[in-house]
Structure formats: C-alpha cells, structure tokens
Design a protein around this motif. Structure first.
Motif, PDB file in Angstrom:
ATOM      1  N   GLU A 104       0.810  -1.223   0.000  1.00 31.38           N
ATOM      2  CA  GLU A 104       0.000   0.000   0.000  1.00 31.38           C
ATOM      3  C   GLU A 104       0.845   1.276   0.000  1.00 31.38           C
ATOM      4  O   GLU A 104       0.304   2.377   0.003  1.00 31.38           O
ATOM      5  N   GLY A 105       2.173   1.133   0.009  1.00 34.78           N
ATOM      6  CA  GLY A 105       3.050   2.298  -0.104  1.00 34.78           C
ATOM      7  C   GLY A 105       3.835   2.684   1.133  1.00 34.78           C
ATOM      8  O   GLY A 105       4.584   3.665   1.108  1.00 34.78           O
ATOM      9  N   ALA A 106       3.688   1.946   2.207  1.00 39.89           N
ATOM     10  CA  ALA A 106       4.460   2.270   3.419  1.00 39.89           C
ATOM     11  C   ALA A 106       5.928   1.938   3.187  1.00 39.89           C
ATOM     12  O   ALA A 106       6.261   0.840   2.754  1.00 39.89           O
ATOM     13  N   LYS A 107       6.783   2.908   3.430  1.00 34.65           N
ATOM     14  CA  LYS A 107       8.226   2.682   3.369  1.00 34.65           C
ATOM     15  C   LYS A 107       8.796   2.548   4.776  1.00 34.65           C
ATOM     16  O   LYS A 107       9.855   1.993   4.967  1.00 34.65           O
ATOM     17  N   ASN A 108       8.068   3.114   5.720  1.00 36.72           N
ATOM     18  CA  ASN A 108       8.490   3.067   7.116  1.00 36.72           C
ATOM     19  C   ASN A 108       7.353   2.477   7.942  1.00 36.72           C
ATOM     20  O   ASN A 108       6.253   3.018   7.949  1.00 36.72           O
ATOM     21  N   VAL A 109       7.657   1.372   8.592  1.00 40.70           N
ATOM     22  CA  VAL A 109       6.657   0.693   9.397  1.00 40.70           C
ATOM     23  C   VAL A 109       7.128   0.703  10.852  1.00 40.70           C
ATOM     24  O   VAL A 109       8.271   0.367  11.150  1.00 40.70           O
ATOM     25  N   ILE A 110       6.236   1.118  11.720  1.00 40.43           N
ATOM     26  CA  ILE A 110       6.491   1.123  13.160  1.00 40.43           C
ATOM     27  C   ILE A 110       5.639   0.007  13.752  1.00 40.43           C
ATOM     28  O   ILE A 110       4.431  -0.025  13.544  1.00 40.43           O
ATOM     29  N   VAL A 111       6.276  -0.917  14.467  1.00 46.91           N
ATOM     30  CA  VAL A 111       5.553  -2.014  15.097  1.00 46.91           C
ATOM     31  C   VAL A 111       5.574  -1.786  16.604  1.00 46.91           C
ATOM     32  O   VAL A 111       6.635  -1.786  17.227  1.00 46.91           O
ATOM     33  N   ASN A 112       4.386  -1.566  17.162  1.00 46.56           N
ATOM     34  CA  ASN A 112       4.260  -1.320  18.598  1.00 46.56           C
ATOM     35  C   ASN A 112       4.009  -2.652  19.303  1.00 46.56           C
ATOM     36  O   ASN A 112       2.983  -3.285  19.105  1.00 46.56           O
ATOM     37  N   LEU A 113       4.972  -3.048  20.135  1.00 46.68           N
ATOM     38  CA  LEU A 113       4.892  -4.318  20.871  1.00 46.68           C
ATOM     39  C   LEU A 113       4.545  -4.112  22.341  1.00 46.68           C
ATOM     40  O   LEU A 113       4.695  -5.031  23.154  1.00 46.68           O
ATOM     41  N   GLU A 114       4.086  -2.923  22.700  1.00 45.25           N
ATOM     42  CA  GLU A 114       3.782  -2.611  24.102  1.00 45.25           C
ATOM     43  C   GLU A 114       2.812  -3.605  24.740  1.00 45.25           C
ATOM     44  O   GLU A 114       2.944  -3.927  25.907  1.00 45.25           O
ATOM     45  N   ALA A 115       1.825  -4.068  23.969  1.00 47.47           N
ATOM     46  CA  ALA A 115       0.805  -4.963  24.524  1.00 47.47           C
ATOM     47  C   ALA A 115       1.056  -6.425  24.153  1.00 47.47           C
ATOM     48  O   ALA A 115       0.173  -7.264  24.293  1.00 47.47           O
ATOM     49  N   VAL A 116       2.271  -6.726  23.719  1.00 51.02           N
ATOM     50  CA  VAL A 116       2.621  -8.110  23.379  1.00 51.02           C
ATOM     51  C   VAL A 116       3.149  -8.792  24.630  1.00 51.02           C
ATOM     52  O   VAL A 116       4.040  -8.290  25.314  1.00 51.02           O
ATOM     53  N   GLU A 117       2.566  -9.944  24.920  1.00 48.69           N
ATOM     54  CA  GLU A 117       2.951 -10.693  26.117  1.00 48.69           C
ATOM     55  C   GLU A 117       4.039 -11.723  25.844  1.00 48.69           C
ATOM     56  O   GLU A 117       4.763 -12.123  26.753  1.00 48.69           O
ATOM     57  N   TYR A 118       4.121 -12.167  24.592  1.00 48.85           N
ATOM     58  CA  TYR A 118       5.076 -13.221  24.256  1.00 48.85           C
ATOM     59  C   TYR A 118       5.508 -13.048  22.808  1.00 48.85           C
ATOM     60  O   TYR A 118       4.700 -12.736  21.935  1.00 48.85           O
ATOM     61  N   LEU A 119       6.796 -13.264  22.548  1.00 45.20           N
ATOM     62  CA  LEU A 119       7.372 -13.140  21.222  1.00 45.20           C
ATOM     63  C   LEU A 119       8.369 -14.286  21.067  1.00 45.20           C
ATOM     64  O   LEU A 119       9.237 -14.446  21.935  1.00 45.20           O
ATOM     65  N   ASP A 120       8.240 -15.089  20.017  1.00 43.65           N
ATOM     66  CA  ASP A 120       9.193 -16.184  19.847  1.00 43.65           C
ATOM     67  C   ASP A 120      10.121 -15.938  18.664  1.00 43.65           C
ATOM     68  O   ASP A 120      10.059 -14.898  18.008  1.00 43.65           O
ATOM     69  N   SER A 121      10.992 -16.914  18.389  1.00 44.30           N
ATOM     70  CA  SER A 121      11.990 -16.752  17.334  1.00 44.30           C
ATOM     71  C   SER A 121      11.356 -16.628  15.949  1.00 44.30           C
ATOM     72  O   SER A 121      11.907 -15.968  15.072  1.00 44.30           O
TER      73      SER A 121
END
Length: 119
Positions: A41-58
C-alpha cells in the motif's frame, strides 16, 4: 491467545502497526501478511508497537528481520516500540537491539517523526 493488530496511517509512507497478544509460530504469518500489505500500500516506514505483546518467539523475530530487509530494499525502515522489559530483553539477548531501532514509547517515535516533518 490470539494476536490482534491495529493499523494507523501516520502519513503516506509511514504506518503504525500496534499488536496485542502473542506473536509466535502460529500468529507470525498474520504479522508477515499485514506488514507485506502495508508495504504494498506504499508504506516505506513501518512502526511495530509491541507494548501490549505478552510473548514473542523466534519465528516472530524472523518475520521482523525479514520485513526489515524488504523495507530496506525500498530505502525504508522498520522501527519497534517496546518498553516492555520481558519482550525488550529478547531483542537484547539476541543482539537484535543493534539491528532494529527500538523506541521506549509510541510518543517518543511520533515526536521524532513530527519534528522531522516540521523542518
């Protein structure tokens, strides 16, 4: 637990993707698909907000690095918002805090973006 994603368009080339829940082997494909859609859709810069993420794996880390490479191909960037100690620690342990730009809060990166746009 499910993964919830909310997209907010900051400008024509900047999108903010806020995640809630867990990003793991089961939900990481959804994240990849969403970021790919933003790029299409044209985004060149993406910001990913992980503030409400409880778990992140490999698998999730692999998706983020893969999308960073894809964005860099179009002179873009992938920024992470992560003040959460446990999730932030994963980036530090893996050394990805040296590869990705990690912001302490959404306000911090938005302030930086706004100051660049007003110049």
């Amino acid at each position: 637990m499910d993964l919830k994603m909310e997209v907010k368009k900051i400008s024509d080339s900047i999108s903010l993707l806020s995640l809630t829940g867990e990003v793991d082997v089961y939900t990481a494909p959804q994240l990849k698909k969403q970021i790919n859609s933003l790029i299409t859709e044209g985004a060149k810069n993406v910001i990913v907000n992980l503030e409400a993420v409880e778990y992140l794996d490999s698998t999730a880390l692999g998706v983020l690095i893969g999308r960073l490479k894809k964005l860099r191909e179009v002179d873009g960037s992938l920024d992470i918002v992560c003040g959460n100690g446990r999730v932030k620690r994963i980036f530090e342990i893996t050394g990805l805090d040296k590869v990705l730009t990690i912001w302490p809060s959404e306000d911090a990166i938005l302030e930086k973006i706004n100051s660049k746009e007003s110049v």
